[in-house]
Design an enzyme around this catalytic site. Structure first.
Site, short mmCIF file in Angstrom:
data_model
loop_
_atom_site.label_atom_id
_atom_site.label_comp_id
_atom_site.label_asym_id
_atom_site.label_seq_id
_atom_site.Cartn_x
_atom_site.Cartn_y
_atom_site.Cartn_z
N HIS A 11 0.63 -1.16 -0.03
CA HIS A 11 0.11 0.14 -0.09
C HIS A 11 0.75 1.53 -0.32
O HIS A 11 0.87 2.06 -1.06
CB HIS A 11 -0.50 0.16 1.44
N CYS A 44 -6.85 -6.22 4.29
CA CYS A 44 -7.94 -6.03 5.11
C CYS A 44 -9.25 -6.64 4.49
O CYS A 44 -10.28 -6.44 5.61
CB CYS A 44 -8.18 -4.67 5.56
#
Length: 461
Positions: A11, A44
């Site tokens: 990320h 996630c």
């Protein structure tokens, strides 16, 4: 033209790369190394995939090698970086199995984090494995896309006959996975050494409600137990704690992560947990070397100091800041509040800033609390479970933390996060107006309750 080497396309790394290419692409050559075969996996969302709440993994990626290279980057996948010469400004990686040396003018480290492997008998990672493959079959780690895919394949394989799953670690990932396995029709036991779930993110008055929520859906909770061993001849058969033995078919270790900072060992200054120590520009102790994401610290506005808060939102923020500064800009981070959230069986729980326990270590605190049961919108919507909790400094009235369990929590927490960042006091919040009838009125009443002034709560003695 400067050459910027980015180590890691997670990320933080992906956002650094895009920030440079989108804003300073004509000024820099960008070279990227990543040891994995894929880019930007949204870990996630792993539990949603495992729990059949989404149809597949396609929506869990938002970038790829082709997209980054179309903007001008050179991307090496399946190419682990073996070492970095910070004095000579070179990176040595394995590319197609051969040693490859790349020079740099500026370096961004986005090496992320690694699963913690606690001292549990029978729990070992195969030597040399970069995907956290265990030596005992059906002992699983959950970090990468490949880990999630392996778990799903085993759950769908009837020959495996997996009926009972133990999840070790009741943090965010563990709690979400417990729900996912139960939604998949498995018997689930959630084990943690502490006496509650989500410890460190929330106080007991919130975590107790979440624990009851999980129990009401059939998840067995084994809190206050320390795992001693995972046993089985060739595959998992049981898990042993200091208090009980449980027969299970799969064990998932989700006890947390640690910064992956081996490449900078002995050269870059580190935080108390080993993360690279960065300033508000995400620059490390060596000039022109930046660290972003889970391998680095961020500035914590609630603590007014550097801290380690491994969240995707913080990884994105630090990646953008680091990308601007490495690319040629001059950007200071505004800091973070550690805002985070979770939704389990529709029960929403979010927090920002400090917990009451954390705040009491540094401040004389005052607490305000207001229940959704006294809110007209919540009553009308049949969503009156939960409350808003405010932690404030008693001396100056500064708001240190806000915790919400209940409806619209994810939307309400953004106001609270901004309040902490701007150092707004309780008294100042009482001069604001929240629309009626809305869930946000619960926020106002909780702020007012800090001073014993909530209109729809009993007066504090």
């Amino acid at each position: 033209m400067s050459k910027i080497v980015v180590v890691g396309a997670n990320h933080a790394g992906t956002f650094s790369i895009n920030t440079i290419l989108d804003n300073y692409g004509d000024q820099n050559e960008v070279v990227v190394f990543d040891q994995n075969s894929n880019i930007s996996f949204l870990g996630c969302g792993m539990a949603l995939w495992i729990g059949n709440q989404i149809s597949g993994s396609d929506g869990l990626f938002y970038a790829n090698k082709e997209g980054l290279e179309s903007k001008g980057a050179k991307v090496y996948m399946n190419s682990p970086v073996e070492s970095i010469d910070f004095d000579g400004k070179t990176v040595t990686a394995l590319v197609d199995g051969k040693e490859h040396v790349e020079s740099y003018d500026k370096l961004i480290l986005a090496t992320g984090s690694q699963p913690i492997l606690p001292p549990i008998e029978g729990a070992e990672i195969k030597e040399g494995s970069r995907t956290f493959e265990a030596t005992l079959e059906n002992l699983q780690f959950v970090k990468l896309f490949q880990n999630a895919q392996e778990v799903i394949d085993k759950l769908n394989d009837k020959s495996q006959d997996i009926k009972r799953v133990a999840v070790v670690g009741a943090g965010y990932i563990g709690v979400e996975l417990a729900e996912a396995f139960q939604r998949h029709g498995k018997e689930v036991i959630l084990i943690d050494v502490v006496d509650t779930c989500l410890a460190g993110y929330y106080d007991h008055d919130l975590t107790e409600l979440m624990a009851k929520n999980m129990e009401s859906h059939g998840i067995k909770l084994a809190f206050g137990e320390t795992v001693k061993a995972v046993e089985g001849d060739t595959k998992v058969e049981r898990i042993v704690t200091d208090k009980n033995t449980y027969d299970v078919d799969m064990v998932v270790l989700a006890v947390g992560f640690r910064p992956n900072t081996a490449l900078g060992a002995g050269k870059l200054e580190t935080f108390r947990n080993g993360a690279y120590l960065g300033n508000k520009k995400q620059e490390t102790s060596i000039q022109d070397v930046y660290a972003v994401g889970d391998c680095a610290t961020v500035y914590d506005n609630a603590l007014e100091d550097v801290n380690y808060i491994a969240l995707a939102s913080n990884a994105v923020r630090s990646g953008i800041v680091g990308g601007h500064n490495a690319g040629g800009g001059d950007v200071d981070s505004n800091g973070v509040q550690g805002s985070n959230g979770i939704s389990i069986y529709g029960l929403n729980m979010v927090s920002t800033g400090l917990t009451e326990e954390q705040a009491r270590e540094k401040y004389d605190v005052a607490i305000g609390k207001f229940n959704f049961a006294a809110n007209g919108r919540a009553i009308a919507s049949d969503a009156a479970q939960g409350f808003v909790k405010v932690i404030a400094d008693k001396k100056y009235g500064e708001i240190l933390g806000v915790h919400i369990i209940g409806p619209a929590a994810a939307e309400l927490i953004n106001e609270a996060s901004s309040i902490i960042e701007m150092e707004i006091t309780v008294e100042e919040m009482l001069k604001t107006i929240h629309g009626h009838p809305t869930y946000s009125e619960v926020m106002y009443e909780a702020f007012a309750d800090v001073l014993g002034m909530a209109i729809h709560s009993p007066k504090k003695k």
